[in-house]
Design a protein around this motif. Structure first.
Motif, PDB file in Angstrom:
ATOM      1  N   LEU A 157       8.783  22.125  62.381  1.00  0.00           N
ATOM      2  CA  LEU A 157      10.099  21.720  61.889  1.00  0.00           C
ATOM      3  C   LEU A 157      10.074  20.285  61.372  1.00  0.00           C
ATOM      4  O   LEU A 157      10.614  19.970  60.313  1.00  0.00           O
ATOM      5  CB  LEU A 157      11.134  21.865  63.006  1.00  0.00           C
ATOM      6  N   GLN A 158       9.387  19.408  62.115  1.00  0.00           N
ATOM      7  CA  GLN A 158       9.296  18.009  61.684  1.00  0.00           C
ATOM      8  C   GLN A 158       8.521  17.894  60.374  1.00  0.00           C
ATOM      9  O   GLN A 158       8.904  17.144  59.475  1.00  0.00           O
ATOM     10  CB  GLN A 158       8.626  17.179  62.786  1.00  0.00           C
ATOM     11  N   ALA A 159       7.416  18.638  60.262  1.00  0.00           N
ATOM     12  CA  ALA A 159       6.625  18.599  59.026  1.00  0.00           C
ATOM     13  C   ALA A 159       7.430  19.126  57.844  1.00  0.00           C
ATOM     14  O   ALA A 159       7.370  18.576  56.727  1.00  0.00           O
ATOM     15  CB  ALA A 159       5.336  19.398  59.205  1.00  0.00           C
ATOM     16  N   GLY A 160       8.198  20.202  58.067  1.00  0.00           N
ATOM     17  CA  GLY A 160       9.009  20.758  56.981  1.00  0.00           C
ATOM     18  C   GLY A 160      10.079  19.789  56.519  1.00  0.00           C
ATOM     19  O   GLY A 160      10.315  19.610  55.320  1.00  0.00           O
ATOM     20  N   LEU A 161      10.767  19.161  57.473  1.00  0.00           N
ATOM     21  CA  LEU A 161      11.807  18.196  57.094  1.00  0.00           C
ATOM     22  C   LEU A 161      11.211  16.988  56.374  1.00  0.00           C
ATOM     23  O   LEU A 161      11.773  16.471  55.401  1.00  0.00           O
ATOM     24  CB  LEU A 161      12.563  17.740  58.348  1.00  0.00           C
ATOM     25  N   THR A 162      10.060  16.515  56.886  1.00  0.00           N
ATOM     26  CA  THR A 162       9.406  15.371  56.215  1.00  0.00           C
ATOM     27  C   THR A 162       8.995  15.744  54.804  1.00  0.00           C
ATOM     28  O   THR A 162       9.186  14.956  53.846  1.00  0.00           O
ATOM     29  CB  THR A 162       8.194  14.916  57.022  1.00  0.00           C
ATOM     30  N   GLY A 163       8.426  16.934  54.622  1.00  0.00           N
ATOM     31  CA  GLY A 163       8.036  17.362  53.269  1.00  0.00           C
ATOM     32  C   GLY A 163       9.239  17.482  52.345  1.00  0.00           C
ATOM     33  O   GLY A 163       9.178  17.111  51.159  1.00  0.00           O
ATOM     34  N   THR A 164      10.351  18.038  52.891  1.00  0.00           N
ATOM     35  CA  THR A 164      11.578  18.129  52.067  1.00  0.00           C
ATOM     36  C   THR A 164      12.057  16.739  51.651  1.00  0.00           C
ATOM     37  O   THR A 164      12.483  16.510  50.518  1.00  0.00           O
ATOM     38  CB  THR A 164      12.673  18.854  52.857  1.00  0.00           C
ATOM     39  N   GLY A 165      11.977  15.779  52.602  1.00  0.00           N
ATOM     40  CA  GLY A 165      12.372  14.405  52.263  1.00  0.00           C
ATOM     41  C   GLY A 165      11.500  13.824  51.159  1.00  0.00           C
ATOM     42  O   GLY A 165      11.999  13.129  50.245  1.00  0.00           O
ATOM     43  N   PHE A 166      10.209  14.121  51.198  1.00  0.00           N
ATOM     44  CA  PHE A 166       9.330  13.617  50.127  1.00  0.00           C
ATOM     45  C   PHE A 166       9.667  14.248  48.776  1.00  0.00           C
ATOM     46  O   PHE A 166       9.580  13.587  47.728  1.00  0.00           O
ATOM     47  CB  PHE A 166       7.870  13.885  50.496  1.00  0.00           C
ATOM     48  N   PHE A 167      10.056  15.515  48.777  1.00  0.00           N
ATOM     49  CA  PHE A 167      10.485  16.156  47.526  1.00  0.00           C
ATOM     50  C   PHE A 167      11.721  15.440  46.952  1.00  0.00           C
ATOM     51  O   PHE A 167      11.809  15.171  45.742  1.00  0.00           O
ATOM     52  CB  PHE A 167      10.779  17.642  47.756  1.00  0.00           C
ATOM     53  N   LEU A 168      12.690  15.159  47.819  1.00  0.00           N
ATOM     54  CA  LEU A 168      13.895  14.464  47.351  1.00  0.00           C
ATOM     55  C   LEU A 168      13.567  13.063  46.835  1.00  0.00           C
ATOM     56  O   LEU A 168      14.112  12.606  45.834  1.00  0.00           O
ATOM     57  CB  LEU A 168      14.912  14.376  48.494  1.00  0.00           C
ATOM     58  N   VAL A 169      12.673  12.369  47.571  1.00  0.00           N
ATOM     59  CA  VAL A 169      12.261  11.036  47.123  1.00  0.00           C
ATOM     60  C   VAL A 169      11.610  11.110  45.756  1.00  0.00           C
ATOM     61  O   VAL A 169      11.841  10.264  44.875  1.00  0.00           O
ATOM     62  CB  VAL A 169      11.314  10.403  48.167  1.00  0.00           C
ATOM     63  N   ALA A 170      10.760  12.123  45.534  1.00  0.00           N
ATOM     64  CA  ALA A 170      10.076  12.268  44.247  1.00  0.00           C
ATOM     65  C   ALA A 170      11.076  12.477  43.114  1.00  0.00           C
ATOM     66  O   ALA A 170      10.978  11.858  42.040  1.00  0.00           O
ATOM     67  CB  ALA A 170       9.084  13.419  44.310  1.00  0.00           C
ATOM     68  N   VAL A 171      12.071  13.352  43.317  1.00  0.00           N
ATOM     69  CA  VAL A 171      13.051  13.634  42.258  1.00  0.00           C
ATOM     70  C   VAL A 171      13.908  12.406  41.962  1.00  0.00           C
ATOM     71  O   VAL A 171      14.103  12.014  40.797  1.00  0.00           O
ATOM     72  CB  VAL A 171      13.929  14.835  42.674  1.00  0.00           C
ATOM     73  N   LEU A 172      14.450  11.797  43.035  1.00  0.00           N
ATOM     74  CA  LEU A 172      15.319  10.639  42.827  1.00  0.00           C
ATOM     75  C   LEU A 172      14.560   9.469  42.195  1.00  0.00           C
ATOM     76  O   LEU A 172      15.061   8.790  41.294  1.00  0.00           O
ATOM     77  CB  LEU A 172      15.937  10.206  44.160  1.00  0.00           C
ATOM     78  N   ALA A 173      13.339   9.189  42.675  1.00  0.00           N
ATOM     79  CA  ALA A 173      12.556   8.079  42.127  1.00  0.00           C
ATOM     80  C   ALA A 173      12.215   8.314  40.661  1.00  0.00           C
ATOM     81  O   ALA A 173      12.256   7.384  39.837  1.00  0.00           O
ATOM     82  CB  ALA A 173      11.282   7.881  42.950  1.00  0.00           C
ATOM     83  N   ASN A 174      11.886   9.559  40.334  1.00  0.00           N
ATOM     84  CA  ASN A 174      11.572   9.855  38.929  1.00  0.00           C
ATOM     85  C   ASN A 174      12.781   9.672  38.029  1.00  0.00           C
ATOM     86  O   ASN A 174      12.664   9.095  36.927  1.00  0.00           O
ATOM     87  CB  ASN A 174      11.030  11.281  38.836  1.00  0.00           C
ATOM     88  N   GLN A 175      13.948  10.142  38.471  1.00  0.00           N
ATOM     89  CA  GLN A 175      15.150   9.981  37.651  1.00  0.00           C
ATOM     90  C   GLN A 175      15.525   8.491  37.490  1.00  0.00           C
ATOM     91  O   GLN A 175      15.893   8.049  36.392  1.00  0.00           O
ATOM     92  CB  GLN A 175      16.313  10.752  38.279  1.00  0.00           C
ATOM     93  N   LEU A 176      15.409   7.751  38.587  1.00  0.00           N
ATOM     94  CA  LEU A 176      15.690   6.316  38.478  1.00  0.00           C
ATOM     95  C   LEU A 176      14.699   5.617  37.559  1.00  0.00           C
ATOM     96  O   LEU A 176      15.058   4.717  36.787  1.00  0.00           O
ATOM     97  CB  LEU A 176      15.662   5.680  39.875  1.00  0.00           C
ATOM     98  N   ALA A 177      13.430   6.013  37.646  1.00  0.00           N
ATOM     99  CA  ALA A 177      12.420   5.397  36.788  1.00  0.00           C
ATOM    100  C   ALA A 177      12.694   5.689  35.316  1.00  0.00           C
ATOM    101  O   ALA A 177      12.558   4.818  34.451  1.00  0.00           O
ATOM    102  CB  ALA A 177      11.028   5.894  37.181  1.00  0.00           C
ATOM    103  N   ILE A 178      13.067   6.934  35.019  1.00  0.00           N
ATOM    104  CA  ILE A 178      13.376   7.288  33.631  1.00  0.00           C
ATOM    105  C   ILE A 178      14.573   6.488  33.124  1.00  0.00           C
ATOM    106  O   ILE A 178      14.578   5.961  32.002  1.00  0.00           O
ATOM    107  CB  ILE A 178      13.634   8.811  33.528  1.00  0.00           C
ATOM    108  N   ARG A 179      15.603   6.380  33.983  1.00  0.00           N
ATOM    109  CA  ARG A 179      16.790   5.625  33.557  1.00  0.00           C
ATOM    110  C   ARG A 179      16.459   4.147  33.351  1.00  0.00           C
ATOM    111  O   ARG A 179      16.890   3.534  32.376  1.00  0.00           O
ATOM    112  CB  ARG A 179      17.890   5.778  34.610  1.00  0.00           C
TER     113      ARG A 179
END
Length: 553
Positions: free
Chosen positions: A135-157
């Motif tokens: 459960l901890q690994a799954g939540l951590t991986g999900t958090g990394f996915f969100l970080v990747a999407v948000l960071a990419n959108q901010l970088a593009i902007r």
């Protein structure tokens, strides 16, 4: 890249501390961290960012791949309570910010798979511990996915904002260069002063008005330094005190001989949305303004003169015809002389009317076949003798003719008008000493001849030189400003060139106006009259053929 170097240095220090305190863990982890630090330094100093659109490149292996391997090994061999999972955020952010979204999601997926695999290998299946680890690994991986999407959108902007800012800076820089070029090329002076009277910037026209010619735009000025700038300094101070635009007419003394009359207008700039910023002063030379007004008047007078000339032609024709009929009737010599005088002056009026109409119609130069050929030296001696007699300038005028065989294609009346205008101009500025005015003729090449009028007057101002041959422009208030303009128009009509220069003659400096004319073959190109008479009191002598000039001289 600097953040990678910092994290690698911290990991090396941490593993060294663990090794020295025997806290556990393999000793080779120190070597792994040292190699990681060297790899981060190599990328920092010998690599450059790559294109956003490139996904599979060696640089991603040297950065994201190295970080993933090092952090995974440290996480697998973690000792005590150390947890290296947060370090995986660095490669995820690196891939999302510097690379495309696909690379960021792939990196986050790799971290999630690693965490799930580690949870599967490190805990027994079907137990509460394994369930919590998954459960901890799954939540951590999900958090990394969100970080990747948000960071990419901010970088593009941010990248778009930076590109827009750069383009705006380029546009602003280009506009500033255009504005600076326009201001520098203005004939109107523009200077910017602060509340202390310090001139922050000034265009070349303003510097020429304040200091004269030959000063660079980098010259720093203080309006309170010179007494001659007191009027301008007072106008700037009043503008700041009253907080509103002002305008005034001021006089600036450049030197003992040069004085500029200027029309000054001030404007205030607003700084920070409130308060007073800088004072922009617009300076305009009143002589140029007056010259433009006189030019407009000249155009109006030209149209009126053309209309008057048309009206003069009809009564002039009647006078000429009546005089011809009267000449047939009279027999007495005295009466014949009177009719000849009437005929001569009527022809003179007719020529004046034709000249006015030719200028008004803006016709091209005369046809070459109608231009007479005059001996230059004889013409100069005749005209200068008449001018000297009328102006009582004997001793002041010196005539030096050195082109005895030169003939020029010039109308006698126009040549006389040209030379008389130059002599009158020289008379106004000469000192009046013996030989203070010189008329010189000499050959200039194989097919050209040079006629010059020199006087020992003071040098002309730089502001006067720019408008020397313009109509109605004069440095004297009582002068009409038409003499040199007429000289230039006459020269252009016959293909001659007139110019000015400052020269030295007989150890004296003076002003010289010289005319370069084409030498002709010495034969008249139009039928000439045999009437060589000249009646005293006539302002224009009759110079109809070369022989009459030589005899009269």
């Amino acid at each position: 890249m600097r953040a990678r170097v910092f994290i690698a240095a911290v990991l090396l220090a941490l593993q060294t501390f663990v090794l020295l305190t025997n806290a556990g863990g393999p000793d080779w982890l120190v070597a792994l961290c040292a190699g990681h630090l060297c790899a981060t330094l190599a990328v920092l100093f010998w690599s450059r960012p790559i294109d956003h659109g490139q996904v599979f490149r060696l640089q991603w292996v040297m950065t994201i791949g190295v970080d993933m391997v090092v952090f995974a090994v440290l996480q697998y061999f973690q000792q005590a309570s150390l947890n290296y999972t947060p370090l995986f955020a660095l490669p995820v952010l690196l891939a999302s910010i510097l690379g495309p979204l696909m690379l960021g999601l792939a990196t986050a997926a790799s971290v999630a798979f690693y965490l799930l695999g580690e949870a599967w290998l490190s805990a027994p299946l079907l137990s509460d511990v394994s369930t919590a680890r998954f459960l901890q690994a799954g939540l951590t991986g999900t958090g990394f996915f969100l970080v990747a999407v948000l960071a990419n959108q901010l970088a593009i902007r941010l990248a778009k904002e930076e590109a827009l800012a750069q383009s705006s800076q380029v546009a602003a820089r280009n506009q500033a260069e255009v504005n600076e070029l326009i201001i520098e090329s203005l004939t109107e002076g523009v200077l910017v002063a602060d509340p202390h009277g310090v001139v922050r910037s000034a265009n070349p026209a303003a510097l020429a008005m304040l200091l004269g010619e030959g000063h660079s735009s980098a010259t720093r000025l203080l309006l309170s330094v010179k007494e001659s700038w007191a009027g301008l300094s007072h106008l700037v101070n009043e503008t700041f005190v009253l907080g509103q635009p002002l305008q005034s007419e001021i006089s600036l003394d450049i030197d003992e001989l040069t004085t500029h009359r200027l029309y000054a207008r001030t404007r205030l700039t607003v700084q920070g949305g409130r308060g007073r910023g800088l004072c922009v002063v617009f300076l305009e030379d009143l002589r140029e303004v007056e010259a433009r007004v006189r030019t407009e008047k000249l155009a109006s007078m030209g149209r009126m003169s053309a209309a008057v000339a048309h009206e003069i032609r009809n009564p002039l024709s009647a006078i000429t015809q009546a005089n011809a009929l009267l000449d047939e009737e009279v027999q007495a010599p005295a009466q014949k002389k009177l009719t000849q005088m009437i005929e001569h002056n009527a022809q003179r009026l007719s020529r004046i009317v034709d000249d006015i109409l030719n200028v008004a119609r803006a016709q091209p130069s005369q046809i070459e076949g109608l231009i007479p050929s005059l001996p230059l030296d004889a013409s100069i001696r005749y005209i200068t003798q008449e001018w000297s007699r009328q102006n009582q300038s004997r001793g002041i005028l010196g005539v030096h003719t050195h082109a005895p065989a030169a003939h020029v294609g010039f109308d006698p009346e126009h040549l006389r008008r040209l030379l008389v205008n130059l002599l009158d101009n020289a008379m106004r500025h000469a000192t009046g000493q013996p030989s203070s005015i010189r008329v010189i003729s000499q050959p200039s090449g194989n097919d050209r001849v040079r006629m010059s009028v020199w006087s020992d007057g003071a040098p002309l101002e730089a502001g006067v030189l720019k408008h020397l041959f313009e109509p109605f422009f004069s440095s004297e208030s009582r002068s009409s400003g038409l003499g040199l303009y007429i000289c230039r128009e006459l020269c252009e009509r016959y293909g001659a060139n007139i110019a000015y220069q400052r020269t030295r003659l007989d150890q004296r400096d003076g002003n010289e106006f010289y005319v370069i004319m084409a030498a002709s073959d010495g034969h008249s190109r139009q039928p000439v009259q045999q009437n060589l008479s000249y009646t005293p009191g006539d302002s224009i002598p009759s110079m109809t053929r070369p022989g009459s000039l030589r005899g009269a001289t």
